[in-house]
Design an enzyme around this catalytic site. Sequence first.
Site, short mmCIF file in Angstrom:
data_model
loop_
_atom_site.label_atom_id
_atom_site.label_comp_id
_atom_site.label_asym_id
_atom_site.label_seq_id
_atom_site.Cartn_x
_atom_site.Cartn_y
_atom_site.Cartn_z
N GLU A 1 -0.59 -9.56 -0.76
CA GLU A 1 -2.12 -9.33 0.03
C GLU A 1 -3.04 -9.76 -1.78
O GLU A 1 -3.87 -10.34 -1.41
CB GLU A 1 -2.41 -8.49 1.14
CG GLU A 1 -2.15 -9.21 1.86
CD GLU A 1 -2.02 -8.09 3.01
OE1 GLU A 1 -2.38 -6.86 2.81
OE2 GLU A 1 -2.55 -7.96 4.52
N GLU B 1 4.94 -4.73 7.73
CA GLU B 1 4.32 -4.70 7.58
C GLU B 1 5.32 -3.92 9.06
O GLU B 1 4.86 -2.47 9.68
CB GLU B 1 2.58 -5.01 7.54
CG GLU B 1 2.07 -4.49 6.78
CD GLU B 1 1.98 -5.34 5.64
OE1 GLU B 1 2.73 -6.23 5.92
OE2 GLU B 1 1.10 -5.68 4.94
N GLY C 1 0.88 -4.83 1.14
CA GLY C 1 -0.28 -5.07 0.38
C GLY C 1 -0.20 -5.84 -0.97
O GLY C 1 -1.44 -6.57 -1.91
N ALA D 1 0.81 -1.13 0.38
CA ALA D 1 0.06 -0.18 -0.04
C ALA D 1 0.59 1.27 -0.08
O ALA D 1 1.79 1.21 0.78
CB ALA D 1 -0.90 0.40 1.09
C1 HXC Z 1 5.55 4.45 -1.08
C2 HXC Z 1 6.80 3.52 -2.06
C3 HXC Z 1 6.76 2.08 -1.86
C4 HXC Z 1 5.84 2.34 -1.00
C5 HXC Z 1 8.61 1.82 -2.70
N1 HXC Z 1 8.70 3.30 -2.99
N2 HXC Z 1 7.50 1.54 -1.69
N3 HXC Z 1 5.74 4.55 -2.05
N4 HXC Z 1 4.90 3.34 -0.62
N5 HXC Z 1 4.62 1.07 -0.15
C6 HXC Z 1 8.49 4.24 -3.55
C7 HXC Z 1 10.10 4.66 -2.99
O1 HXC Z 1 9.90 5.81 -1.99
C8 HXC Z 1 10.57 5.00 -4.17
O2 HXC Z 1 10.31 6.61 -4.76
C9 HXC Z 1 10.67 4.68 -5.22
O3 HXC Z 1 9.44 3.47 -4.75
C10 HXC Z 1 12.04 3.31 -5.25
O4 HXC Z 1 11.55 2.38 -4.23
P1 HXC Z 1 12.98 1.69 -3.30
O5 HXC Z 1 12.75 2.43 -1.86
O6 HXC Z 1 13.97 3.75 -3.57
O7 HXC Z 1 13.65 0.69 -4.45
P2 HXC Z 1 14.46 -0.59 -3.53
O8 HXC Z 1 15.65 0.71 -3.38
O9 HXC Z 1 14.72 -1.03 -4.41
O10 HXC Z 1 13.91 -0.44 -1.84
C11 HXC Z 1 13.06 -1.68 -2.95
C12 HXC Z 1 12.02 -1.81 -2.13
C13 HXC Z 1 11.25 -0.81 -0.93
C14 HXC Z 1 12.54 -2.90 -0.65
C15 HXC Z 1 10.23 -2.38 -2.21
O11 HXC Z 1 11.07 0.63 -1.43
C16 HXC Z 1 10.69 -1.51 -0.10
O12 HXC Z 1 10.88 -1.43 1.31
N6 HXC Z 1 9.08 -0.63 0.40
C17 HXC Z 1 8.42 -0.19 1.31
C18 HXC Z 1 7.92 -1.84 1.20
C19 HXC Z 1 7.58 -1.95 2.62
O13 HXC Z 1 7.06 -1.33 3.23
N7 HXC Z 1 5.11 -2.24 1.45
C20 HXC Z 1 4.30 -2.49 2.69
C21 HXC Z 1 3.87 -1.39 3.51
S1 HXC Z 1 2.15 -1.42 4.21
P3 HXC Z 1 11.36 7.86 -4.54
O14 HXC Z 1 10.33 8.42 -4.93
O15 HXC Z 1 12.26 8.30 -2.94
O16 HXC Z 1 12.40 7.39 -5.82
C22 HXC Z 1 1.40 -2.23 3.35
C23 HXC Z 1 0.13 -2.10 4.29
C24 HXC Z 1 -1.33 -3.07 3.78
O17 HXC Z 1 0.95 -2.73 2.55
C25 HXC Z 1 -2.61 -2.83 4.15
C26 HXC Z 1 -3.63 -2.97 3.84
C27 HXC Z 1 -3.80 -1.84 2.77
#
Ligand code: HXC
Length: 258
Positions: free
Chosen positions: A112, A132, A109, A65
């Site tokens: 999921e 998360e 998400g 998400a």
């Molecule tokens: C918003 C995101 C994002 C996310 C990545 N980006 N994941 N933006 N929400 N979930 C963005 C980054 O900010 C970045 O933007 C660009 O995408 C590239 O990501 P990087 O981090 O630079 O890439 P990398 O180093 O290759 O790392 C990849 C990654 C990492 C390991 C996937 O991005 C990461 O850990 N992302 C978050 C994963 C996460 O926590 N997901 C769960 C979210 S909570 P910029 O602008 O800086 O280039 C969730 C709750 C669900 O899903 C509940 C139900 C709805």
Amino acid sequence: MTYENILVETQGKVGLIHLNRPKALNALNDQLMTELGQALVAFDADPEIGCIVLTGSDKAFAAGADIGGMAELSYMDVFKGDYITRNWEQIRSVRKPVIAAVAGFALGGGCELAMMCDFIIAADNAKFGQPEIKLGIIPGAGGTQRLPRAVSKSKAMDMCLTARMMDAAEAERVGLVSRVVPLERLLQEALEAAIVISSMSLPAVMMIKESVNRAYETTLAEGINYERRLFHSTFATEDQKEGMQAFLGKRLPIFKNI
Ligand code: HXC
């Protein structure tokens, strides 16, 4: 219908949806999920479509998400706004099969969403995770519920509590995905599976989806009874007569989906 966060096309009888926010690794924001729901509902209602494929990019199916969109939300925003249920559950109402073709990250998400699909075909670079906990939250779109059903309690606890990612080989070993293929073959493999499904009798396809999903919602005895009733009902279809006559006549069936 024009969409900003997804790309939608048809290939024969297959509806293909690409998640398309490449700069954010397909992070699932509110608008994207609304658009995805609309596209799924449209394909489900389209009599020319027999199966749907949902995919992302080579780097990410979806990295979760959209964190930016969630960061400042209050409890009342999410509770009264029916966050998640409002536009994430549409996929569950789709009666035609939805195949997730997953390459790269399927996190939070994203994982999921893949699990909400009927089966997952993964590229060899796929990575699944429920990170998360690192954000101080818990999975909210079924991660703590579908993951243990898919991969066992132990693996689900491990992934949700430590936030570690599972690679494609492990995901196949534990049954999260049905097949793993080289990245360059992913879409082709998923489309070929979807074409096979689309060539079958649509009522039978829909009944199989309904019946397999029932296995997760009920006791074995009730599930078997449910399956038996649906099995009996297939004898009311023209496709059952056609399928069996085609086999006996040593020819291919021509299903009319009735
Ligand atoms: C918003 C995101 C994002 C996310 C990545 N980006 N994941 N933006 N929400 N979930 C963005 C980054 O900010 C970045 O933007 C660009 O995408 C590239 O990501 P990087 O981090 O630079 O890439 P990398 O180093 O290759 O790392 C990849 C990654 C990492 C390991 C996937 O991005 C990461 O850990 N992302 C978050 C994963 C996460 O926590 N997901 C769960 C979210 S909570 P910029 O602008 O800086 O280039 C969730 C709750 C669900 O899903 C509940 C139900 C709805």
